[in-house]
Write a protein that holds these residues in place. Structure first.
Motif, mmCIF file in Angstrom:
data_model
loop_
_atom_site.group_PDB
_atom_site.id
_atom_site.type_symbol
_atom_site.label_atom_id
_atom_site.label_comp_id
_atom_site.label_asym_id
_atom_site.label_seq_id
_atom_site.Cartn_x
_atom_site.Cartn_y
_atom_site.Cartn_z
ATOM 1 N N GLU A 148 38.855 137.098 23.014
ATOM 2 C CA GLU A 148 39.309 135.742 23.338
ATOM 3 C C GLU A 148 40.834 135.684 23.440
ATOM 4 O O GLU A 148 41.385 135.089 24.373
ATOM 5 C CB GLU A 148 38.827 134.767 22.270
ATOM 6 N N PHE A 149 41.522 136.312 22.493
ATOM 7 C CA PHE A 149 42.986 136.278 22.496
ATOM 8 C C PHE A 149 43.545 136.976 23.732
ATOM 9 O O PHE A 149 44.478 136.491 24.368
ATOM 10 C CB PHE A 149 43.528 136.935 21.218
ATOM 11 N N ILE A 150 42.964 138.132 24.064
ATOM 12 C CA ILE A 150 43.487 138.889 25.203
ATOM 13 C C ILE A 150 43.180 138.171 26.515
ATOM 14 O O ILE A 150 44.022 138.097 27.412
ATOM 15 C CB ILE A 150 42.917 140.318 25.184
ATOM 16 N N ARG A 151 41.966 137.612 26.641
ATOM 17 C CA ARG A 151 41.599 136.897 27.883
ATOM 18 C C ARG A 151 42.477 135.673 28.102
ATOM 19 O O ARG A 151 42.817 135.324 29.240
ATOM 20 C CB ARG A 151 40.130 136.473 27.828
ATOM 21 N N ASN A 152 42.858 135.003 27.010
ATOM 22 C CA ASN A 152 43.654 133.783 27.115
ATOM 23 C C ASN A 152 45.161 134.053 27.050
ATOM 24 O O ASN A 152 45.959 133.120 26.935
ATOM 25 C CB ASN A 152 43.268 132.809 25.998
ATOM 26 N N ASN A 153 45.536 135.330 27.108
ATOM 27 C CA ASN A 153 46.946 135.710 27.065
ATOM 28 C C ASN A 153 47.660 135.193 25.814
ATOM 29 O O ASN A 153 48.855 134.893 25.844
ATOM 30 C CB ASN A 153 47.685 135.223 28.322
ATOM 31 N N LYS A 154 46.917 135.062 24.727
ATOM 32 C CA LYS A 154 47.531 134.690 23.456
ATOM 33 C C LYS A 154 48.041 135.960 22.774
ATOM 34 O O LYS A 154 47.596 137.072 23.075
ATOM 35 C CB LYS A 154 46.523 133.956 22.573
ATOM 36 N N LYS A 155 48.949 135.802 21.849
ATOM 37 C CA LYS A 155 49.641 136.957 21.266
ATOM 38 C C LYS A 155 48.878 137.516 20.066
ATOM 39 O O LYS A 155 48.451 136.772 19.181
ATOM 40 C CB LYS A 155 51.047 136.556 20.815
ATOM 41 N N VAL A 156 48.762 138.842 20.021
ATOM 42 C CA VAL A 156 48.118 139.490 18.890
ATOM 43 C C VAL A 156 48.864 140.775 18.542
ATOM 44 O O VAL A 156 49.216 141.562 19.421
ATOM 45 C CB VAL A 156 46.629 139.789 19.192
ATOM 46 N N ALA A 157 49.152 140.940 17.252
ATOM 47 C CA ALA A 157 49.820 142.154 16.754
ATOM 48 C C ALA A 157 48.926 142.784 15.694
ATOM 49 O O ALA A 157 48.428 142.094 14.792
ATOM 50 C CB ALA A 157 51.192 141.817 16.163
ATOM 51 N N ILE A 158 48.719 144.085 15.788
ATOM 52 C CA ILE A 158 47.763 144.777 14.932
ATOM 53 C C ILE A 158 48.384 146.069 14.415
ATOM 54 O O ILE A 158 49.162 146.718 15.107
ATOM 55 C CB ILE A 158 46.467 145.080 15.710
ATOM 56 N N ALA A 159 48.017 146.431 13.193
ATOM 57 C CA ALA A 159 48.417 147.728 12.631
ATOM 58 C C ALA A 159 47.164 148.461 12.175
ATOM 59 O O ALA A 159 46.206 147.850 11.683
ATOM 60 C CB ALA A 159 49.381 147.551 11.469
ATOM 61 N N SER A 160 47.169 149.775 12.332
ATOM 62 C CA SER A 160 46.021 150.602 11.956
ATOM 63 C C SER A 160 46.521 151.983 11.571
ATOM 64 O O SER A 160 47.667 152.343 11.853
ATOM 65 C CB SER A 160 45.029 150.695 13.126
ATOM 66 N N ASP A 161 45.642 152.743 10.924
ATOM 67 C CA ASP A 161 46.022 154.111 10.565
ATOM 68 C C ASP A 161 45.702 155.102 11.672
ATOM 69 O O ASP A 161 45.962 156.294 11.531
ATOM 70 C CB ASP A 161 45.336 154.527 9.262
ATOM 71 N N ARG A 162 45.104 154.618 12.772
ATOM 72 C CA ARG A 162 44.790 155.502 13.900
ATOM 73 C C ARG A 162 44.893 154.744 15.215
ATOM 74 O O ARG A 162 44.931 153.505 15.234
ATOM 75 C CB ARG A 162 43.398 156.097 13.727
ATOM 76 N N ALA A 163 44.942 155.479 16.316
ATOM 77 C CA ALA A 163 45.088 154.890 17.640
ATOM 78 C C ALA A 163 43.818 154.134 18.031
ATOM 79 O O ALA A 163 42.736 154.406 17.503
ATOM 80 C CB ALA A 163 45.391 155.978 18.661
#
Length: 548
Positions: free
Chosen positions: A310-325
């Motif tokens: 939903e966030f990506i389709r609506n061009n809303k901003k999302v920031a994520i962190a993970s231990d892997r790609a």
């Protein structure tokens, strides 16, 4: 509730679960309420006196986790609600007798009661009262009106089905910005960056600066091992937006908070229609840390994929962190491709130069500045009376510390504190901190301390990784794959082995030192342009250390 305190408490619970700590400790921390986070301490409120006593016994363990999470020593302060501890110790099977005098004239007049009911009071008659007990009123519990109201209020709040209370809470959360604390230490200004994490730092700054621009920098994905600053960057974004763009609805959560919110709302939504995690969906900027822990929980993964889509389709901003790609998380292919198309940043383990910068900045800004700030204060006088403090660390000592230390940034700062403390002790005794002192302390902190890496190990690991023979690696042949492997081996030998350029050149077919320096320049340039090479270098370093 202090939002930053909640974040630190949630992270502490996650670390306890990760290390398999006693379930009682995890449960009591989960039931405790975060109250306040300052630069020196975390205050939580225990749910009972028993929990308070247990948490105080585990205080040392908890404080070690707090130091790992906050990058600095934090004291744990545990309080307990006094109103809860003395609440409702019911008096069971208490009777209040009333004598009745029957008059022959057909009237009755009650005598004075033998015992008076406390006033004000709430009297709850027993269900066993019958016609034979008309002269007595059986009382199961006698409590004051105030305590009864507190008790019933507590019960109502604990009912998961209290949809109105939950909705009110969500509305309040949507109407107020979620401040992590703009004066927190997690800012862009105090983040130390170098070649290993510069791309992630610059991308995070760009994401925050363009958060108000629709369609620009819609996704940021930072990945790398634990303790390398990913959480610092996410909180720096949150703090920046809370200060400079308060009109934006920013939702920050780590993986544990997200899963707990999801489970809680599932129970609330059982008897009514509604969107699960409304405050997540309503956010303008969504920031989630340690996403790998969400992906591993089947009960929440579908909802998370829907939210991300939903966030990506609506061009809303999302920031994520993970231990892997993203490609290694098992996400939906559409989400993986979209994150790969956005700002995808690897945070690598720091090398010597960056570790030196981290230690130097922490020593100058925290240890020295902190000591100066306390001078003349009551706290400063107390530390002086205890003969503790931060001693002097020379530039040579800081470089030695960087050389023998590991790569976890949290551990680096604690290591620096410890060395400064020992330096102070040596100064008081009329001597100074020695290299042997630093080595001994490093050996307590890091597995890599005192581990000498031989160039033969570097060459063998690189040969296996790139599928080239030893003769090709040190020989004159120059096909692209052999040349790259040779450049990488020379670069890692200079970085990890205690050798001069001349000595390294001798181990690669008698090449001179200028050829060695050229290999270093080639790899440094390629690493800035190719993030895949950075991953390769990090994997090779890990393999070399394990093989040494």
């Amino acid at each position: 509730m202090d939002t930053e305190a909640k974040i630190i408490l949630d992270d502490t619970i996650s670390f306890c679960k990760r290390d398999g700590r006693d379930a009682r400790l995890i449960n009591m921390l989960a039931q405790s309420a975060p109250v306040e986070l300052t630069e020196e301490s975390l205050t939580i409120e225990a749910p009972s006196r028993f929990a308070y006593s247990y948490l105080m016994k585990q205080r040392e363990v908890i404080e070690r986790y707090l130091e790992d999470i906050a990058f600095c020593p934090l004291s744990l302060i545990v309080t307990v609600d006094q109103g809860l501890t003395g609440r409702v110790e019911a008096e069971q099977s208490t009777y209040v007798s009333r004598e009745t005098t029957t008059q022959d004239a057909g009237g009755s007049a009650p005598a004075e009661p033998l015992r008076k009911t406390p006033i004000p009071a709430v009297i709850i008659p027993s269900k066993h009262d019958d016609e034979d007990d008309k002269g007595k009123v059986k009382v199961r519990n006698t409590i004051t009106l105030d305590d009864f109201q507190k008790l019933t209020g507590l019960m109502q709040r604990e009912e998961a089905g209290s949809a109105q209370a939950e909705e009110s809470s969500r509305e309040e959360g949507r109407s107020k910005p979620q401040a992590v604390g703009i004066h927190s230490k997690f800012t862009f200004e105090n983040f130390v960056y170098g070649d290993e994490n510069k791309h992630a730092y610059m991308s995070a700054v760009r994401f925050a600066a363009l958060a108000d621009e629709p369609g620009s920098c819609t996704s940021l994905f930072i990945y790398g091992k634990s303790g390398l600053g990913k959480t610092h960057l996410l909180l720096a974004i949150t703090n920046y937006l809370n200060e400079h763009s308060p009109h934006l609805r920013v939702k920050y959560a780590n993986s544990q908070t997200y899963v707990e919110d999801y489970i809680t709302e599932l129970s609330v939504q059982k008897h009514k229609a509604g969107v699960i995690l409304r405050d997540y969906h309503d956010a303008d900027v969504l920031i989630i840390d340690d996403i790998q822990n969400i992906i591993g929980k089947s009960q929440s993964i579908e909802n998370f994929f829907t939210l991300m889509d939903e966030f990506i389709r609506n061009n809303k901003k999302v920031a994520i962190a993970s231990d892997r790609a993203p490609k290694n998380l098992g996400m939906d292919e559409r989400l993986t491709s979209r994150f790969n198309a956005g700002m995808l940043c690897l945070v690598s383990e720091p090398g010597f130069e960056m570790k030196y910068m981290i230690l130097k900045r922490y020593y100058e800004n925290t240890i020295l500045h902190g000591s100066d700030a306390l001078a003349g204060t009551e706290a400063g006088s107390l530390l002086t009376s205890l003969n503790v403090g931060g001693g002097k660390l020379t530039d040579a000592q800081l470089k030695h510390m960087a050389d023998v230390s590991g790569t976890n940034i949290r551990e680096l700062e604690s290591f620096c504190e410890r060395c400064a403390g020992v330096s102070y002790e040596r100064e008081q005794a009329g001597s100074e901190l020695t290299g042997e002192d630093i080595d001994r302390i490093a050996n307590e902190y890091f597995d890599t301390a005192h581990k000498k890496i031989h160039i033969d190990t570097v060459q063998a690991v690189v040969e296996k990784y790139f599928h080239v023979s030893h003769e090709d690696l040190i020989g004159p042949r120059r096909p692209a794959n052999i040349a790259l492997a040779r450049h990488v081996a020379v670069y890692l030998a200079m970085d990890m082995c205690e050798m001069t350029a001349v000595a390294v050149g001798e181990e690669f077919g008698g090449r001179d030192h200028s050829t060695v320096l050229n290999s270093i320049k080639v790899i440094e340039k390629k690493a800035k342009e190719d993030r895949n090479l950075c991953e390769d270098l990090q994997q090779l370093r890990n393999k070399i250390r394990l093989s040494s």
